[in-house]
Design a protein around this motif. Structure first.
Motif, PDB file in Angstrom:
ATOM      1  N   MET A 148       0.798  -1.219   0.008  1.00 30.01           N
ATOM      2  CA  MET A 148       0.072   0.073   0.050  1.00 30.01           C
ATOM      3  C   MET A 148       0.849   1.329   0.068  1.00 30.01           C
ATOM      4  SD  MET A 148      -3.363  -0.751   2.356  1.00 30.01           S
ATOM      5  CE  MET A 148      -4.219   0.251   1.447  1.00 30.01           C
ATOM      6  N   ALA A 149       1.818   1.358   0.911  1.00 34.07           N
ATOM      7  CA  ALA A 149       2.694   2.699   1.018  1.00 34.07           C
ATOM      8  C   ALA A 149       3.736   2.908  -0.249  1.00 34.07           C
ATOM      9  CB  ALA A 149       3.686   2.572   2.195  1.00 34.07           C
ATOM     10  N   GLY A 150       4.120   1.682  -0.654  1.00 31.54           N
ATOM     11  CA  GLY A 150       5.284   1.830  -1.839  1.00 31.54           C
ATOM     12  C   GLY A 150       4.201   1.969  -3.041  1.00 31.54           C
ATOM     13  N   GLY A 201       7.849  -7.412  -5.650  1.00 30.54           N
ATOM     14  CA  GLY A 201       6.579  -7.830  -4.684  1.00 30.54           C
ATOM     15  C   GLY A 201       6.836  -9.466  -4.447  1.00 30.54           C
ATOM     16  N   ALA A 202       6.729  -9.530  -3.240  1.00 32.19           N
ATOM     17  CA  ALA A 202       6.986 -11.030  -2.595  1.00 32.19           C
ATOM     18  C   ALA A 202       5.764 -11.784  -2.878  1.00 32.19           C
ATOM     19  CB  ALA A 202       7.385 -10.984  -0.952  1.00 32.19           C
ATOM     20  N   GLU A 203       4.558 -11.042  -2.945  1.00 33.67           N
ATOM     21  CA  GLU A 203       3.402 -11.905  -2.870  1.00 33.67           C
ATOM     22  C   GLU A 203       2.971 -11.859  -4.411  1.00 33.67           C
ATOM     23  OE1 GLU A 203       0.031 -10.463  -0.396  1.00 33.67           O
ATOM     24  OE2 GLU A 203       1.296  -8.964   0.337  1.00 33.67           O
ATOM     25  N   PRO A 204       2.444 -12.973  -4.636  1.00 33.05           N
ATOM     26  CA  PRO A 204       2.090 -13.132  -6.328  1.00 33.05           C
ATOM     27  C   PRO A 204       1.003 -12.768  -6.868  1.00 33.05           C
ATOM     28  CG  PRO A 204       1.107 -15.184  -4.676  1.00 33.05           C
ATOM     29  CD  PRO A 204       1.986 -14.093  -3.827  1.00 33.05           C
ATOM     30  N   ASN A 264      -5.770  -3.421  -1.875  1.00 31.73           N
ATOM     31  CA  ASN A 264      -6.246  -2.675  -0.581  1.00 31.73           C
ATOM     32  C   ASN A 264      -6.218  -3.720   0.571  1.00 31.73           C
ATOM     33  OD1 ASN A 264      -7.003  -1.105   1.555  1.00 31.73           O
ATOM     34  ND2 ASN A 264      -8.524  -0.054   0.305  1.00 31.73           N
ATOM     35  N   ARG A 265      -5.102  -3.724   1.261  1.00 32.35           N
ATOM     36  CA  ARG A 265      -4.965  -4.749   2.413  1.00 32.35           C
ATOM     37  C   ARG A 265      -6.071  -4.616   3.386  1.00 32.35           C
ATOM     38  NH1 ARG A 265      -0.767  -7.960   2.776  1.00 32.35           N
ATOM     39  NH2 ARG A 265       0.504  -6.390   1.663  1.00 32.35           N
ATOM     40  N   ILE A 266      -6.304  -3.316   3.759  1.00 31.05           N
ATOM     41  CA  ILE A 266      -7.425  -2.944   4.760  1.00 31.05           C
ATOM     42  C   ILE A 266      -8.554  -3.857   4.661  1.00 31.05           C
ATOM     43  CG2 ILE A 266      -9.068  -1.307   5.570  1.00 31.05           C
ATOM     44  CD1 ILE A 266      -6.735   0.798   4.912  1.00 31.05           C
ATOM     45  N   THR A 283      11.066 -12.165  -4.144  1.00 25.53           N
ATOM     46  CA  THR A 283      11.516 -11.444  -2.978  1.00 25.53           C
ATOM     47  C   THR A 283      12.977 -11.116  -3.060  1.00 25.53           C
ATOM     48  OG1 THR A 283      10.201 -13.162  -1.406  1.00 25.53           O
ATOM     49  CG2 THR A 283      11.964 -11.830  -0.322  1.00 25.53           C
ATOM     50  N   VAL A 284      13.284  -9.636  -2.624  1.00 22.82           N
ATOM     51  CA  VAL A 284      14.397  -9.106  -2.712  1.00 22.82           C
ATOM     52  C   VAL A 284      15.288  -9.635  -1.408  1.00 22.82           C
ATOM     53  CG1 VAL A 284      15.908  -7.172  -2.827  1.00 22.82           C
ATOM     54  CG2 VAL A 284      13.704  -7.272  -4.240  1.00 22.82           C
ATOM     55  N   THR A 285      16.455 -10.219  -1.760  1.00 23.42           N
ATOM     56  CA  THR A 285      17.013 -10.804  -0.477  1.00 23.42           C
ATOM     57  C   THR A 285      18.505  -9.880  -0.451  1.00 23.42           C
ATOM     58  OG1 THR A 285      18.053 -12.537  -1.975  1.00 23.42           O
ATOM     59  CG2 THR A 285      16.138 -13.145  -0.373  1.00 23.42           C
ATOM     60  N   PHE A 301      -2.679 -13.271  10.262  1.00 26.13           N
ATOM     61  CA  PHE A 301      -3.869 -12.527   9.298  1.00 26.13           C
ATOM     62  C   PHE A 301      -3.105 -11.192   8.687  1.00 26.13           C
ATOM     63  CE2 PHE A 301      -8.192 -10.130   9.512  1.00 26.13           C
ATOM     64  CZ  PHE A 301      -8.345 -10.393   8.026  1.00 26.13           C
ATOM     65  N   ARG A 302      -2.823 -11.384   7.474  1.00 27.86           N
ATOM     66  CA  ARG A 302      -1.665 -10.440   6.820  1.00 27.86           C
ATOM     67  C   ARG A 302      -2.201 -10.174   5.272  1.00 27.86           C
ATOM     68  NH1 ARG A 302       0.366  -5.303   8.396  1.00 27.86           N
ATOM     69  NH2 ARG A 302       1.615  -4.873   6.672  1.00 27.86           N
ATOM     70  N   ASP A 303      -2.430 -11.234   4.729  1.00 30.64           N
ATOM     71  CA  ASP A 303      -2.239 -11.374   3.434  1.00 30.64           C
ATOM     72  C   ASP A 303      -3.518 -12.093   2.821  1.00 30.64           C
ATOM     73  OD1 ASP A 303      -1.280 -13.932   3.445  1.00 30.64           O
ATOM     74  OD2 ASP A 303       0.893 -13.120   3.111  1.00 30.64           O
ATOM     75  N   GLY A 337       6.339   3.616   4.864  1.00 29.91           N
ATOM     76  CA  GLY A 337       5.391   2.902   5.310  1.00 29.91           C
ATOM     77  C   GLY A 337       5.626   2.166   6.714  1.00 29.91           C
ATOM     78  N   GLU A 338       5.082   0.836   6.731  1.00 31.65           N
ATOM     79  CA  GLU A 338       5.150   0.212   8.298  1.00 31.65           C
ATOM     80  C   GLU A 338       6.599  -0.090   8.452  1.00 31.65           C
ATOM     81  OE1 GLU A 338       2.144  -2.733   8.718  1.00 31.65           O
ATOM     82  OE2 GLU A 338       0.718  -1.311   9.107  1.00 31.65           O
ATOM     83  N   CYS A 339       7.503  -0.230   7.393  1.00 33.06           N
ATOM     84  CA  CYS A 339       8.955  -0.710   7.806  1.00 33.06           C
ATOM     85  C   CYS A 339       9.658   0.492   8.357  1.00 33.06           C
ATOM     86  CB  CYS A 339       9.460  -1.166   6.514  1.00 33.06           C
ATOM     87  SG  CYS A 339       9.777   0.132   5.216  1.00 33.06           S
ATOM     88  N   LEU A 366      -1.243   2.264  10.632  1.00 32.79           N
ATOM     89  CA  LEU A 366      -2.490   2.748   9.979  1.00 32.79           C
ATOM     90  C   LEU A 366      -2.040   3.261   8.515  1.00 32.79           C
ATOM     91  CD1 LEU A 366      -4.571   3.977  12.944  1.00 32.79           C
ATOM     92  CD2 LEU A 366      -5.032   2.029  11.746  1.00 32.79           C
ATOM     93  N   VAL A 367      -2.951   3.301   7.596  1.00 31.13           N
ATOM     94  CA  VAL A 367      -2.574   3.758   6.278  1.00 31.13           C
ATOM     95  C   VAL A 367      -2.541   5.309   6.398  1.00 31.13           C
ATOM     96  CG1 VAL A 367      -3.187   1.739   4.791  1.00 31.13           C
ATOM     97  CG2 VAL A 367      -4.713   3.329   5.405  1.00 31.13           C
ATOM     98  N   ALA A 368      -3.418   5.958   7.061  1.00 30.73           N
ATOM     99  CA  ALA A 368      -3.288   7.495   6.794  1.00 30.73           C
ATOM    100  C   ALA A 368      -1.933   8.007   6.774  1.00 30.73           C
ATOM    101  CB  ALA A 368      -4.297   8.065   7.830  1.00 30.73           C
ATOM    102  N   LEU A 405     -13.849   0.197  13.174  1.00 33.76           N
ATOM    103  CA  LEU A 405     -13.649  -0.992  13.011  1.00 33.76           C
ATOM    104  C   LEU A 405     -14.466  -1.408  12.072  1.00 33.76           C
ATOM    105  CD1 LEU A 405     -12.847  -3.534  14.688  1.00 33.76           C
ATOM    106  CD2 LEU A 405     -15.025  -3.544  15.656  1.00 33.76           C
ATOM    107  N   LYS A 406     -13.971  -2.295  11.080  1.00 40.27           N
ATOM    108  CA  LYS A 406     -14.880  -2.704  10.185  1.00 40.27           C
ATOM    109  C   LYS A 406     -15.598  -3.962  10.372  1.00 40.27           C
ATOM    110  CE  LYS A 406     -11.163  -2.632   7.349  1.00 40.27           C
ATOM    111  NZ  LYS A 406     -10.223  -2.446   8.176  1.00 40.27           N
ATOM    112  N   VAL A 407     -16.636  -3.812  11.307  1.00 40.62           N
ATOM    113  CA  VAL A 407     -17.484  -4.796  11.587  1.00 40.62           C
ATOM    114  C   VAL A 407     -18.764  -4.368  11.311  1.00 40.62           C
ATOM    115  CG1 VAL A 407     -18.352  -6.415  13.536  1.00 40.62           C
ATOM    116  CG2 VAL A 407     -15.992  -6.141  13.006  1.00 40.62           C
TER     117      VAL A 407
END
Ligand SMILES: Cc1cc2nc3c(=O)[nH]c(=O)nc-3n(C[C@H](O)[C@H](O)[C@H](O)COP(=O)(O)OP(=O)(O)OC[C@H]3O[C@@H](n4cnc5c(N)ncnc54)[C@H](O)[C@@H]3O)c2cc1C
Length: 405
Positions: free
Chosen positions: A12-14, A35-38, A43-45, A80-82, A128-130, A275-277, A287-289, A319-321
Motif C-alpha cells: 500500500m505505501a510503496g 513484490g514478494a506476494e504473487p 487494498n490490504r485493509i 523476494t529481494v534478498t 492475518f496479513r495477506d 510505510g510500516e517498515c 495505519l495507512v493514513a 472498526l470494520k465490523v
C-alpha cells in the motif's frame, strides 16, 4: 536515458508513492517493482470485508497486472529481494535476478508478531496479513467449526467477525481486560463486548496463551490458567513489527524500523523508505493514513518538485465490523491535566468521550453513535479552541449554535 527507480515491496505505501510520483513526474524514471506476494497491489485493509464475505479479492485489487504494463512499469511478482549491493546500487532477488537503481524505495511493510510457544508451527495456526491468510481461513471454515483468535485488537476482532460470518464458532482471547485497547477505554470495551457476545462471539478475557496442541493440525489451545479450549483454527493477531531484516542485513540504518528523516530519506545514499517498515523519530506505524502522507512527501522528493517535510499527526480508526460503530482518535485516555467530557447511555449502547487540554480537543472516542467523529477529528486537527461550545459539544455538531461552529 531515464533514471532507474526500484521499489521493494508491492504494497500500500510503496505503490501509493509510485501513484503520487506518476502524477508529479510521469516520465522521470524507468520503474521496476519487486513484490514478494504473487499478486498485483491490493487494498490490504479490505481483507477483513473479503473474509466477512462483503467483497471479493478481485474487488480489492488496486493495481492489476495490466496497470503496470500500461504504465511501462516492470513488475516482478512473487519475487523476494534478498540482497542490496549499496556500493554498486543493485538489488538481488532470492532467484538471483538483479536490478540496478539510481533511486531505491524500501517499502517492505510489517510482519505479524507470532507467539514463541510450543506448537506454534502446527498446521492451522496462522496470522492475518495477506490474501493467502484469508484464503486459508475461508477454506478452513468450509470444513471445520471451531476457531480461536488470539488478540482482541482491531485486527483480531475483524478476523473473529469474518470467521463467524463464514460459519465458525469463534472465541477471542484477550490478555488484558480492554478490547481494542489502542482505541477504546474500559467503558467502550464493555459495551462492544456485550454487543459482540449478542452476535455469538465468545470472549476469554484476561487469558494468557500457553500452548497450541494437536497432532496433524491444531486441536486445542491451552492457557496459563490450565484451561484448554478446542480449536480447528487459531489466528494470531497480536500486532505487527516493521519488516527490517533485509535493511539491517544491507547496512541501512535501523532501530525498531528503517530510520528516515523528514523527507523519507534513509541514512543510505539514494535510498528512501515509506510505510510500516519505517521509523520516523520514535514512531512506527500501523495505519495507512500516515503512510499515504509519507508517500506524498517521498514522491515529491523523487520528482524533485518540492521539499515538503513529513509531520506526524493524530490518526483516526474505525472498526470494520457491520453493526458495530466505533470511532477513536488521538489521546482518548487523557491525563491529570486534561478535561474529560463523557456522555454514556448504556441501554442504547452509546458512549461518547472528548478529551480536552487547554480547551482544545486532544482525543475522542465514540461508540454506538459515531456521526460526529469526523467533525471532532477536524476540530482536533485544527486545534480549535472549543470553550465557547463546551456545554453542547458532547451532544454533537447539530446541538451547537451555528455561530459557534
Ligand atoms: C486485515 C487487515 C486490516 C487492516 N485494516 C486497517 C484499517 O482499517 N485501517 C488502517 O488504516 N489500516 C489497516 N490495516 C493496516 C494497513 O493495511 C497497513 O498499514 C498497510 O498495508 C501498510 O502498508 P505497507 O506498504 O507499509 O505494507 P504492506 O501493505 O504490507 O506492503 C508490503 C509489501 O512488501 C512485500 N515485501 C516485503 N519484503 C519484501 C522483499 N524483501 N521483497 C519483495 N517484497 C517484499 C510484502 O510481501 C508486502 O506485499 C489493516 C491490515 C490488515 C492486515
Amino acid at each position: 536515458m531515464k533514471e532507474k527507480l526500484v521499489l521493494i515491496g508491492n504494497g500500500m505505501a510503496g505503490m501509493r508513492t509510485i501513484d503520487e510520483l506518476l502524477k508529479l513526474s510521469p516520465d522521470k524514471y524507468d520503474i521496476t517493482v519487486f513484490g514478494a506476494e504473487p499478486h498485483g497491489n491490493y487494498n490490504r485493509i479490505m481483507l477483513s470485508p473479503v473474509l466477512a464475505g462483503d467483497k471479493t479479492i478481485d474487488q480489492i485489487i488496486t493495481h492489476d497486472l495490466q496497470w503496470y504494463e500500461d504504465k511501462g512499469i516492470t513488475l516482478h511478482i512473487g519475487k523476494t529481494v534478498t540482497g542490496i549491493d549499496r556500493g554498486n546500487q543493485i538489488v538481488i532477488t532470492e532467484a538471483g535476478k538483479q536490478a540496478h537503481y539510481d533511486k531505491l524505495i524500501f517499502a517492505t511493510g510489517s510482519n505479524p508478531i507470532t507467539l514463541p510457544l510450543k506448537g506454534k508451527d502446527i498446521e492451522g495456526v496462522i496470522t492475518f496479513r495477506d490474501i493467502n491468510d484469508v484464503n486459508i481461513m475461508i477454506a478452513t471454515a468450509k470444513i471445520h467449526k471451531k476457531a480461536v483468535v488470539i488478540g482482541g485488537g482491531l485486527l483480531g476482532l475483524e478476523a473473529a467477525n469474518g470467521l463467524m460470518t463464514q460459519g465458525m464458532d469463534v472465541s477471542v482471547v484477550q490478555r488484558g481486560s480492554i478490547l481494542m485497547d489502542q482505541q477504546l477505554d474500559q467503558a467502550a470495551s464493555d459495551l462492544m463486548q456485550t454487543e459482540l457476545e449478542a452476535k455469538g462471539m465468545t470472549f476469554l478475557i484476561d487469558y494468557d496463551t500457553a500452548e497450541f496442541m494437536g497432532q496433524d493440525r491444531v486441536e486445542k489451545v491451552r492457557f496459563s490458567n490450565g484451561i484448554e479450549v478446542e480449536a480447528d483454527l487459531v489466528v494470531i493477531a497480536v500486532g505487527v513489527r516493521p519488516n527490517i531484516a533485509l535493511a539491517q542485513q544491507s547496512g541501512i540504518m535501523c532501530e525498531r524500523g528503517v530510520l528516515v528523516d523528514d523527507t523519507l530519506k534513509t541514512y543510505s545514499k539514494n535510498i528512501y523508505a515509506v510505510g510500516e517498515c519505517v521509523q520516523y523519530r520514535n514512531e512506527t506505524f500501523g495505519l495507512v493514513a500516515p503512510l499515504f502522507k509519507q508517500a506524498k512527501v517521498c514522491a515529491a522528493q523523487l520528482a524533485n518538485v518540492s521539499n515538503n517535510k513529513y509531520q506526524s499527526s493524530a490518526t483516526a480508526t474505525k472498526l470494520k465490523v457491520t453493526g458495530i460503530n466505533v470511532f477513536s482518535a488521538g489521546d482518548f485516555n487523557g491525563d491529570e491535566q486534561s478535561d474529560i467530557l463523557i456522555y454514556h447511555d448504556p441501554s442504547r449502547h452509546i458512549y461518547k468521550k472528548l478529551v480536552l487540554k487547554e480547551n482544545k480537543i486532544i482525543g475522542t472516542l465514540l461508540y454506538g453513535d459515531t456521526r460526529d467523529g469526523n467533525w471532532y477529528f477536524s476540530l482536533l486537527g485544527m486545534q480549535k479552541d472549543v470553550s465557547a461550545m463546551r456545554e453542547d459539544i458532547i451532544f454533537g455538531k447539530h446541538q451547537v449554535s451555528e455561530h459557534l461552529l
